[in-house]
Write a protein that holds these residues in place. Structure first.
Motif, PDB file in Angstrom:
ATOM      1  N   ILE A  21       0.839  -1.203   0.000  1.00 60.04           N
ATOM      2  CA  ILE A  21       0.000   0.000   0.000  1.00 60.04           C
ATOM      3  C   ILE A  21       0.873   1.252   0.000  1.00 60.04           C
ATOM      4  CG2 ILE A  21      -1.631   1.372   1.360  1.00 60.04           C
ATOM      5  CD1 ILE A  21      -2.902  -1.301   2.255  1.00 60.04           C
ATOM      6  N   VAL A  22       1.905   1.266   0.832  1.00 60.41           N
ATOM      7  CA  VAL A  22       2.808   2.417   0.875  1.00 60.41           C
ATOM      8  C   VAL A  22       3.447   2.641  -0.495  1.00 60.41           C
ATOM      9  CG1 VAL A  22       4.975   3.301   1.815  1.00 60.41           C
ATOM     10  CG2 VAL A  22       3.274   2.285   3.344  1.00 60.41           C
ATOM     11  N   MET A  23       3.931   1.572  -1.120  1.00 56.18           N
ATOM     12  CA  MET A  23       4.579   1.734  -2.422  1.00 56.18           C
ATOM     13  C   MET A  23       3.600   2.212  -3.478  1.00 56.18           C
ATOM     14  SD  MET A  23       7.479  -1.256  -2.601  1.00 56.18           S
ATOM     15  CE  MET A  23       6.451  -2.675  -2.148  1.00 56.18           C
ATOM     16  N   ARG A  24       2.365   1.736  -3.418  1.00 59.17           N
ATOM     17  CA  ARG A  24       1.347   2.204  -4.358  1.00 59.17           C
ATOM     18  C   ARG A  24       1.012   3.675  -4.112  1.00 59.17           C
ATOM     19  NH1 ARG A  24       1.830  -1.151  -8.492  1.00 59.17           N
ATOM     20  NH2 ARG A  24       0.995  -3.247  -8.139  1.00 59.17           N
ATOM     21  N   GLU A  25       0.904   4.062  -2.860  1.00 58.44           N
ATOM     22  CA  GLU A  25       0.615   5.456  -2.530  1.00 58.44           C
ATOM     23  C   GLU A  25       1.726   6.378  -3.020  1.00 58.44           C
ATOM     24  OE1 GLU A  25      -1.909   7.131  -0.959  1.00 58.44           O
ATOM     25  OE2 GLU A  25      -3.159   5.319  -0.910  1.00 58.44           O
ATOM     26  N   VAL A  69       8.964  -1.402   9.900  1.00 62.89           N
ATOM     27  CA  VAL A  69      10.252  -0.777   9.586  1.00 62.89           C
ATOM     28  C   VAL A  69      10.334  -0.470   8.099  1.00 62.89           C
ATOM     29  CG1 VAL A  69      12.750  -1.158   9.513  1.00 62.89           C
ATOM     30  CG2 VAL A  69      11.431  -1.862  11.530  1.00 62.89           C
ATOM     31  N   ILE A  70       9.925  -1.434   7.287  1.00 62.89           N
ATOM     32  CA  ILE A  70       9.980  -1.257   5.827  1.00 62.89           C
ATOM     33  C   ILE A  70       9.060  -0.116   5.400  1.00 62.89           C
ATOM     34  CG2 ILE A  70       9.555  -2.345   3.598  1.00 62.89           C
ATOM     35  CD1 ILE A  70      10.048  -5.075   5.051  1.00 62.89           C
ATOM     36  N   ALA A  71       7.829  -0.110   5.915  1.00 61.91           N
ATOM     37  CA  ALA A  71       6.855   0.906   5.525  1.00 61.91           C
ATOM     38  C   ALA A  71       7.328   2.300   5.906  1.00 61.91           C
ATOM     39  CB  ALA A  71       5.504   0.606   6.166  1.00 61.91           C
ATOM     40  N   CYS A  72       7.855   2.461   7.113  1.00 58.30           N
ATOM     41  CA  CYS A  72       8.336   3.772   7.560  1.00 58.30           C
ATOM     42  C   CYS A  72       9.566   4.205   6.756  1.00 58.30           C
ATOM     43  CB  CYS A  72       8.649   3.737   9.045  1.00 58.30           C
ATOM     44  SG  CYS A  72       7.177   3.676  10.101  1.00 58.30           S
ATOM     45  N   TYR A  73      10.441   3.270   6.440  1.00 62.97           N
ATOM     46  CA  TYR A  73      11.613   3.576   5.624  1.00 62.97           C
ATOM     47  C   TYR A  73      11.183   4.115   4.260  1.00 62.97           C
ATOM     48  CZ  TYR A  73      15.437   2.607   2.359  1.00 62.97           C
ATOM     49  OH  TYR A  73      16.395   2.709   1.360  1.00 62.97           O
ATOM     50  N   LEU A  74      10.225   3.432   3.627  1.00 64.88           N
ATOM     51  CA  LEU A  74       9.767   3.849   2.306  1.00 64.88           C
ATOM     52  C   LEU A  74       9.094   5.218   2.360  1.00 64.88           C
ATOM     53  CD1 LEU A  74       8.381   0.429   1.045  1.00 64.88           C
ATOM     54  CD2 LEU A  74      10.364   1.652   0.139  1.00 64.88           C
ATOM     55  N   ASP A  75       8.368   5.473   3.434  1.00 60.63           N
ATOM     56  CA  ASP A  75       7.730   6.787   3.586  1.00 60.63           C
ATOM     57  C   ASP A  75       8.788   7.877   3.706  1.00 60.63           C
ATOM     58  OD1 ASP A  75       5.541   8.606   3.948  1.00 60.63           O
ATOM     59  OD2 ASP A  75       5.907   8.559   6.106  1.00 60.63           O
ATOM     60  N   ARG A  76       9.821   7.626   4.493  1.00 62.85           N
ATOM     61  CA  ARG A  76      10.865   8.640   4.705  1.00 62.85           C
ATOM     62  C   ARG A  76      11.632   8.960   3.429  1.00 62.85           C
ATOM     63  NH1 ARG A  76      12.144   5.423   9.449  1.00 62.85           N
ATOM     64  NH2 ARG A  76      11.236   6.356  11.325  1.00 62.85           N
ATOM     65  N   GLY A  80       8.048  11.508   2.899  1.00 67.36           N
ATOM     66  CA  GLY A  80       7.135  11.511   4.035  1.00 67.36           C
ATOM     67  C   GLY A  80       5.701  11.781   3.635  1.00 67.36           C
ATOM     68  N   GLY A  81       4.874  12.015   4.654  1.00 75.34           N
ATOM     69  CA  GLY A  81       3.470  12.316   4.390  1.00 75.34           C
ATOM     70  C   GLY A  81       2.507  11.281   4.908  1.00 75.34           C
ATOM     71  N   LEU A  82       2.977  10.043   5.087  1.00 78.68           N
ATOM     72  CA  LEU A  82       2.089   8.992   5.592  1.00 78.68           C
ATOM     73  C   LEU A  82       2.153   8.853   7.110  1.00 78.68           C
ATOM     74  CD1 LEU A  82       2.540   6.193   2.892  1.00 78.68           C
ATOM     75  CD2 LEU A  82       0.693   7.872   3.115  1.00 78.68           C
ATOM     76  N   MET A  83       3.105   9.538   7.717  1.00 79.21           N
ATOM     77  CA  MET A  83       3.216   9.590   9.173  1.00 79.21           C
ATOM     78  C   MET A  83       3.336  11.045   9.597  1.00 79.21           C
ATOM     79  SD  MET A  83       3.170   6.570  10.733  1.00 79.21           S
ATOM     80  CE  MET A  83       4.152   6.653  12.237  1.00 79.21           C
ATOM     81  N   GLY A 146      -6.313  11.671   9.916  1.00 74.58           N
ATOM     82  CA  GLY A 146      -6.851  13.028   9.841  1.00 74.58           C
ATOM     83  C   GLY A 146      -7.486  13.288   8.494  1.00 74.58           C
ATOM     84  N   GLU A 147      -7.103  14.386   7.853  1.00 72.55           N
ATOM     85  CA  GLU A 147      -7.699  14.754   6.573  1.00 72.55           C
ATOM     86  C   GLU A 147      -7.154  13.933   5.411  1.00 72.55           C
ATOM     87  OE1 GLU A 147     -10.228  16.842   5.969  1.00 72.55           O
ATOM     88  OE2 GLU A 147     -10.425  17.006   8.150  1.00 72.55           O
ATOM     89  N   ALA A 148      -5.980  13.361   5.587  1.00 76.21           N
ATOM     90  CA  ALA A 148      -5.337  12.609   4.505  1.00 76.21           C
ATOM     91  C   ALA A 148      -5.074  11.173   4.934  1.00 76.21           C
ATOM     92  CB  ALA A 148      -4.033  13.286   4.093  1.00 76.21           C
ATOM     93  N   PHE A 149      -5.086  10.269   3.971  1.00 78.37           N
ATOM     94  CA  PHE A 149      -4.783   8.858   4.186  1.00 78.37           C
ATOM     95  C   PHE A 149      -3.354   8.707   4.691  1.00 78.37           C
ATOM     96  CE2 PHE A 149      -3.227   4.736   2.716  1.00 78.37           C
ATOM     97  CZ  PHE A 149      -4.260   3.881   3.042  1.00 78.37           C
TER      98      PHE A 149
END
Length: 242
Positions: A21-25, A69-76, A80-83, A146-149
């Motif tokens: 999901i993170v990679m798709r986002e 760990v993987i999901a947070c790494y990919l977000d960073r 960012g934006g997902l956390m 909140g307002e965003a996924f």
């Protein structure tokens, strides 16, 4: 030439789903290899210390394990934006993601260990009661983030995805009994492209077959249901051919 990202997992695994999901986002390109958890390849131990999935390739012979760990790494690394950026808000999201993981542990208990109808009923009741706590203390507005996924929405989505199969195995009904705010959230999130793309289109049928192969009470109920459905289709086909 850079080595593409690659995730090794299982087609139905909720922990694999949250990474996908993170990679798709984020629009991150990746390769995927799915394995049979009952017949794990020998090479898995070389890249995953606990021989668990998901495991994620970030470079040549360089692998990460643990979905959070993987999901947070990919977000960073993707901006960012997902956390949340605020440390306290981020900690709260991490705490609720841990809470969702606790609910997934109850789901695993239902699938693998609850041997009788009473045990299944107890676990389903526990899930329902814990979902009420989510509604009372962490109600989506309109998302949990909140307002965003956000990542916390992705994690809870992998939990809610189990409910139709669990409902089919029990007299208790999680999905139809959801508090209004959670039901509205799930109506929106289940249709989100990243959430839909994290599993095969035949996910629900595959999940029912997966559970039906287990020795738990839920497995026995779904196995009987599968037999009845197959027999019904066979009879319908025979009637049409007449």
């Amino acid at each position: 030439m850079s080595v593409p990202y690659k995730i090794v997992g299982h087609r139905l695994c909720p922990y694999v789903q949250r990474v996908v999901i993170v990679m798709r986002e984020k629009g991150i390109a990746f390769e995927r290899t799915d394995i049979d958890l009952d017949n794990k390849p020998f090479w898995l131990q070389d890249i995953s210390p606990g021989r668990q999935v998901p495991v994620f390739r970030v470079g040549p012979d360089d692998w990460l394990f643990e979905s959070g760990v993987i999901a947070c790494y990919l977000d960073r690394i993707s901006g960012g934006g997902l956390m949340p950026g605020d440390p306290l808000a981020r900690a709260r999201h991490e705490a609720w993601m841990g809470y969702a993981d606790g609910l997934l542990s109850i789901v695993a208990r239902i699938i693998y260990r609850d041997a009788g109808a009473s045990a299944l009923s107890t676990s389903m009741t526990e899930l329902a009661e814990r979902l009420k706590i989510v509604d009372e203390r962490f109600r989506p507005r309109p998302y949990f983030a909140g307002e965003a996924f956000g990542l916390v929405d992705a994690v809870f989505a992998t939990l809610f995805r189990y409910f139709p199969a669990l409902d089919a195995a029990s007299d208790a009904k999680l999905e139809t009994g959801l508090p209004r705010a959670l039901a509205d959230w799930w109506t929106v999130v289940r249709r989100r492209a990243s959430v839909m793309d994290a599993v095969p289109r035949t996910y629900e049928a595959e999940l029912i077959r997966f559970i039906a192969a287990k020795k738990s009470h839920a497995g026995q109920v779904l196995a009987q249901l599968h037999v009845r459905m197959h027999e019904g289709r066979r009879q319908q086909t025979a009637w049409i051919r007449r």
